[in-house]
Scaffold this active site. Structure first.
Site, short mmCIF file in Angstrom:
data_model
loop_
_atom_site.label_atom_id
_atom_site.label_comp_id
_atom_site.label_asym_id
_atom_site.label_seq_id
_atom_site.Cartn_x
_atom_site.Cartn_y
_atom_site.Cartn_z
N TYR A 143 0.83 -1.20 0.00
CA TYR A 143 0.00 0.00 0.00
C TYR A 143 0.87 1.26 0.00
O TYR A 143 0.69 2.15 -0.85
CB TYR A 143 -0.91 -0.02 1.22
CG TYR A 143 -1.90 1.12 1.29
CD1 TYR A 143 -2.94 1.23 0.37
CD2 TYR A 143 -1.80 2.10 2.28
CE1 TYR A 143 -3.86 2.27 0.43
CE2 TYR A 143 -2.72 3.14 2.36
CZ TYR A 143 -3.73 3.22 1.42
OH TYR A 143 -4.64 4.25 1.50
N ARG A 184 -10.27 -0.96 10.87
CA ARG A 184 -9.77 0.36 11.26
C ARG A 184 -10.19 0.69 12.69
O ARG A 184 -11.18 0.18 13.20
CB ARG A 184 -10.30 1.43 10.30
CG ARG A 184 -9.81 1.24 8.88
CD ARG A 184 -10.11 2.46 8.06
NE ARG A 184 -10.07 2.18 6.64
CZ ARG A 184 -10.11 3.10 5.70
NH1 ARG A 184 -10.21 4.36 6.04
NH2 ARG A 184 -10.05 2.77 4.43
N VAL A 185 -9.44 1.59 13.30
CA VAL A 185 -9.62 1.83 14.72
C VAL A 185 -11.03 2.38 15.02
O VAL A 185 -11.66 1.96 16.00
CB VAL A 185 -8.51 2.76 15.26
CG1 VAL A 185 -8.56 4.14 14.63
CG2 VAL A 185 -8.59 2.88 16.77
N VAL A 186 -11.56 3.28 14.20
CA VAL A 186 -12.87 3.87 14.50
C VAL A 186 -13.97 2.81 14.42
O VAL A 186 -14.76 2.65 15.36
CB VAL A 186 -13.19 5.04 13.53
CG1 VAL A 186 -14.60 5.56 13.79
CG2 VAL A 186 -12.18 6.16 13.71
N SER A 187 -14.03 2.08 13.31
CA SER A 187 -15.08 1.07 13.16
C SER A 187 -14.91 -0.06 14.18
O SER A 187 -15.89 -0.53 14.75
CB SER A 187 -15.09 0.52 11.73
OG SER A 187 -13.80 0.11 11.33
N GLY A 203 -0.42 -2.46 21.64
CA GLY A 203 0.62 -1.86 22.46
C GLY A 203 -0.01 -1.35 23.74
O GLY A 203 -0.91 -1.97 24.30
N THR A 208 -0.34 7.73 18.44
CA THR A 208 -1.30 8.80 18.22
C THR A 208 -1.85 8.76 16.79
O THR A 208 -1.20 8.30 15.86
CB THR A 208 -0.67 10.20 18.44
OG1 THR A 208 0.33 10.44 17.44
CG2 THR A 208 -0.07 10.30 19.83
N ASP A 270 3.54 -0.50 12.49
CA ASP A 270 2.44 0.38 12.88
C ASP A 270 3.03 1.74 13.27
O ASP A 270 3.87 1.80 14.18
CB ASP A 270 1.69 -0.22 14.07
CG ASP A 270 0.40 0.52 14.38
OD1 ASP A 270 -0.40 0.70 13.45
OD2 ASP A 270 0.20 0.90 15.55
N PRO A 271 2.65 2.84 12.59
CA PRO A 271 3.25 4.14 12.90
C PRO A 271 2.97 4.57 14.33
O PRO A 271 1.86 4.41 14.83
CB PRO A 271 2.58 5.09 11.90
CG PRO A 271 2.05 4.21 10.82
CD PRO A 271 1.70 2.92 11.48
#
Length: 311
Positions: A143, A184-187, A203, A208, A270-271
Site C-alpha cells: 500500500y 480500522r480503529v474507528v469502526s 501496544g 497517536t 504500525d506508525p
C-alpha cells in the site's frame, strides 16, 4: 461537468459521489466491489445523472469525462494485505490507466494518496516536504509503496505530457458508511463498544492518530480539484492529535458501553505518530476541518447502530 470517480462505491468515494450529484454534475462511479459496497450507492441509482460501471482499474477503459477522482484501492490493512500483489497493481496500473485516460481526453485528475507515504515518521507533525520513513519490504509496503509510485506517475505525466494533476494525502478519515470489517480503529472500537465486547488496543495505546470527518475531507478534495495552478501534494486531515487509548475511552463514554479495554501486541510497522501539518491546505485552499470529533463520532455511532439493528 461529467466526472469519473474510481472506487466510487467505497466509503469516501460514495460520499464524494453524493456531493458531486448535489452540485449538479453527471457522475460515473467505477468500482470492482472488492471493498466497495452497493449499499453505499443504491440510493443514487435512481438519479439520472448517476451511472455505475463495474470495472477494475488495472484494466484500461475508454470514457469521455472532464474530471477524474482516482480513489480506487483497498485502504485498510486487513484488505490491502489480503492480496498485496493486487494492491500494488491497483495503485500503480490503476494510476497508469487513469492518467492515460486523462491524457487522451484532457481531463483534470486528482490522485487520492495517503499519509502512509510518510511511513513511521521521524518528523512530527508531517509536512508535505517530508520524504518519509517507509519500509519497502514490510507487510504494509504494498500500500505505502504503491501510493508513492502513483504520486511519482502523476508528477511524471504532468511534467512529460502536461496532464493536469492534483495530489492529496489523506489522513485518518471516519464517518457513516465505513465498512464494518475493515479493521480500522474507528469502526473496530465503535462496533466493539456497541456489542459490549472488549475493546482491543494495540501496544499500550500510546500511539497517536488524528481523525477527520468524511464531509470535511470531501470539501477539501473539491477545493483541491477546483484550485488552478496547484498540483500539490497537499495534506488533508484533522491536526487534532489523540492517543489511541484516549480515543477508546471517548468511544466508551459516547456509546455508554460497559466494554473493557484489553491490550495486544503492536502490528508490524504500525506508525507511532500520525498528525498532518495542514498549513499548506489552509494557505492554498482556505481549508481546515470544521466538524468536531465528538459530533462526527455521534453520527458514526448512529450509523453503525443502525447497521447492527438491521442485522
Amino acid at each position: 461537468m461529467r466526472i469519473l470517480v474510481t472506487g466510487g462505491a467505497g466509503f469516501i468515494g460514495s460520499h464524494l459521489c453524493e456531493r458531486l450529484l448535489d452540485e449538479g454534475h453527471d457522475v460515473i462511479c467505477l468500482d470492482n466491489f472488492f471493498t466497495g459496497n452497493k449499499r453505499n450507492i443504491m440510493h443514487m441509482m435512481e438519479n439520472r445523472r448517476f451511472e455505475l460501471i463495474r470495472h477494475d482499474v488495472t484494466q484500461p477503459i475508454l470514457l469521455e469525462v472532464e474530471r477524474i477522482f482516482n480513489l480506487a484501492c483497498p485502504a485498510s490493512p486487513i484488505h490491502y494485505q489480503y492480496n498485496p500483489v493486487k494492491t500494488t497493481k491497483t495503485s500503480v496500473m490503476g494510476a497508469i490507466n487513469m492518467l492515460g485516460l486523462a491524457k487522451r481526453v484532457r481531463a483534470r485528475i486528482l490522485q487520492a494518496s495517503t499519509s502512509e507515504v510518510y511511513g513511521d515518521p521521524q518528523v512530527h507533525p508531517q509536512p508535505e516536504s517530508y520524504w518519509g520513513n517507509v519500509n519497502t519490504l514490510g507487510v504494509r509496503s504494498c500500500y505505502d509503496e504503491g501510493k508513492r509510485v502513483a504520486e511519482t506517475l502523476m508528477m511524471d505525466y504532468h511534467r512529460q505530457n502536461n496532464v493536469d494533476v492534483k495530489i492529496i494525502r489523506i489522513f485518518n478519515t471516519y464517518g457513516p458508511k465505513m465498512a464494518e470489517n475493515d479493521g480500522r480503529v474507528v469502526s473496530n472500537f465503535i462496533l466493539q463498544a456497541l456489542k459490549g465486547e472488549d475493546i482491543t488496543v494495540y501496544g499500550q495505546g500510546e500511539q497517536t492518530r488524528s481523525f477527520c470527518f468524511v464531509s470535511d475531507l470531501v470539501e477539501g478534495m473539491l477545493r483541491m480539484m477546483d484550485r488552478p495552478g496547484f498540483t500539490g501534494p497537499v495534506n488533508l486531515g484533522n491536526p487534532t492529535e489523540t492517543t489511541i487509548l484516549e480515543f477508546a475511552k471517548k468511544i466508551i463514554a459516547l456509546t455508554g458501553s460497559r466494554s473493557r479495554i484489553v491490550y495486544k501486541p503492536l502490528p508490524a510497522d504500525d506508525p507511532k505518530q500520525r498528525q498532518p501539518d495542514i498549513s499548506l491546505a489552509k494557505e492554498m485552499l482556505g481549508w481546515e476541518p470544521t466538524v468536531a470529533v465528538d459530533e462526527g463520532l455521534r453520527q458514526t455511532i448512529e450509523y453503525f447502530d443502525s447497521v447492527l439493528s438491521a442485522g
